[in-house]
Scaffold this active site. Structure first.
Site: not given
Ligand SMILES: NC(=O)c1ccc[n+]([C@@H]2O[C@H](COP(=O)([O-])OP(=O)(O)OC[C@H]3O[C@@H](n4cnc5c(N)ncnc54)[C@H](OP(=O)(O)O)[C@@H]3O)[C@@H](O)[C@H]2O)c1
Length: 327
Positions: A11, A13, A186, A200, A204, A301
């Site tokens: 939970f 971004t 950000g 990264d 992809k 995002g």
């Molecule tokens: N950000 C982007 O724009 C974007 C775009 C495309 C793909 N992605 C991919 O989407 C995924 C998430 O990205 P994000 O940016 O949302 O990351 P983030 O903001 O760091 O959030 C990660 C979430 O995962 C939870 N988490 C991490 N390890 C965990 C585990 N072992 N068990 C349970 N929960 C766990 C964290 O929990 P807590 O909140 O409790 O810490 C947090 O809520 C990544 O794989 C990333 O590569 C991201």
């Protein structure tokens, strides 16, 4: 009205973005699918963090609790890294849940295995969000270019490095200053190694290779070069000659051989990636019937990534009704 129960793993971004998109688009979902979509559980790591989640949703740090949700149908995965994501998604597939993931690091390594496993369990996997965020490149390749033979893909797959190169050129900022701005806005992680080092984009690119060519090149043979060695002088000299450096991820198939690279490339004004600026991503596909196609948009995002995931979800649910295979 029929209810589809879903869970969100992570939970941050992306996970929060999916949750909000489902809440704010409930009516559209009902109109399109004729069902109510209910987020029944959310998996996180830290129970102490403040989160905007309705009281009736199960919030847990224990994946077993998610698996035990009665009649759980869909799992959205938005956690970070290979483990434990792969194990969680394998277990969810064994429970006959459909999967929608954004996790490119995990999917580059385990995507092919998960897709095979999903086929044996007759469930679907959506992974549009793993490559280029909101840009619908996976579906374009998987569904709109099935007969075409794709020979080459060139892409900007990392918005952070594209933003840094754009800022360095347009504002004559040093690499460090441009990176600092990307972090303030950000766009870049606190540890930007994966973005600026090309890793990264590499993950992809490997996902695109599996999808387009049915296999990946040997990872050890892929040249991965970041952008940090580019100087302002190099960018300026290129600019004066009407060239721009772009951080290009490239896949080429010649005969049975697939070659891949991620590196800074000089593009001229006629190149489809020349005008792709800021945090945008773009993918140029050379296909034998369609010709050269370029698809461009926000590569990351909260909303763009949630858009990719919610659209995957809709296609999966529709495919169950029409036998229209996504994976
Ligand atoms: N950000 C982007 O724009 C974007 C775009 C495309 C793909 N992605 C991919 O989407 C995924 C998430 O990205 P994000 O940016 O949302 O990351 P983030 O903001 O760091 O959030 C990660 C979430 O995962 C939870 N988490 C991490 N390890 C965990 C585990 N072992 N068990 C349970 N929960 C766990 C964290 O929990 P807590 O909140 O409790 O810490 C947090 O809520 C990544 O794989 C990333 O590569 C991201």
């Amino acid at each position: 009205m029929e209810v589809i129960k879903a869970a969100i793993l992570g939970f941050g971004t992306v996970g929060e973005g999916v949750y909000e998109a489902i809440q704010t688009h409930q009516q559209q979902l009902q109109n399109i699918l004729g069902v109510e979509v209910q987020i029944a559980g959310v998996l996180i790591q830290d129970l102490e963090k403040e989160r905007n989640i309705a009281d009736e949703v199960l919030v847990t740090t224990n994946f077993e609790d998610i698996l035990n949700i009665p009649d759980l149908q869909v799992v959205f995965e938005a956690i970070v890294g290979e483990d434990p994501s792969y194990s969680y998604l394998s277990q969810a597939i064994d429970k006959r849940c459909d999967i929608v993931t954004a996790n490119k690091v995990m999917f580059a390594t385990y995507g092919e295995k998960l897709i095979k496993k999903a086929q044996t369990q007759n469930v679907k996997i959506g992974y549009e969000a793993t490559v280029a965020g909101g840009v619908p490149i996976i579906r374009t390749l998987a569904q709109q270019l099935q007969v075409n033979k794709v020979g080459r893909i060139q892409a900007i797959l990392n918005g952070t490095s594209n933003f840094i190169l754009t800022e360095m050129r347009n504002k004559e900022l040093s690499f460090e200053n441009a990176l600092g701005i990307a972090q303030e806005l950000g766009y870049a992680e606190a540890d930007p190694t994966n973005d600026i080092g090309g890793f990264d984009a590499f993950y992809k690119l490997m996902i695109l290779s599996s999808l387009t060519f049915g296999e990946q090149p040997d990872w050890d043979e892929v040249k991965i070069e970041g952008i940090s060695a580019l100087s302002n002088d190099q960018l300026e000299e290129a600019n004066q000659n009407n060239f721009r450096y772009k951080h290009v991820a490239e896949l080429i198939k010649e005969g049975d051989n697939i070659s891949a690279s991620v590196s800074p490339v000089l593009t001229d004004a006629d190149h489809p990636l020349y005008n792709v600026e800021g945090v945008d991503n773009a993918v140029v596909i050379e296909a034998n019937l369609a010709g050269t196609l370029t698809i461009q948009g926000p590569g990351a995002g909260k909303k763009p990534t949630a858009s990719a995931m919610i659209e995957d979800f809709v296609h999966i649910i529709q495919s169950k009704k029409t036998s229209y295979a996504l994976s």
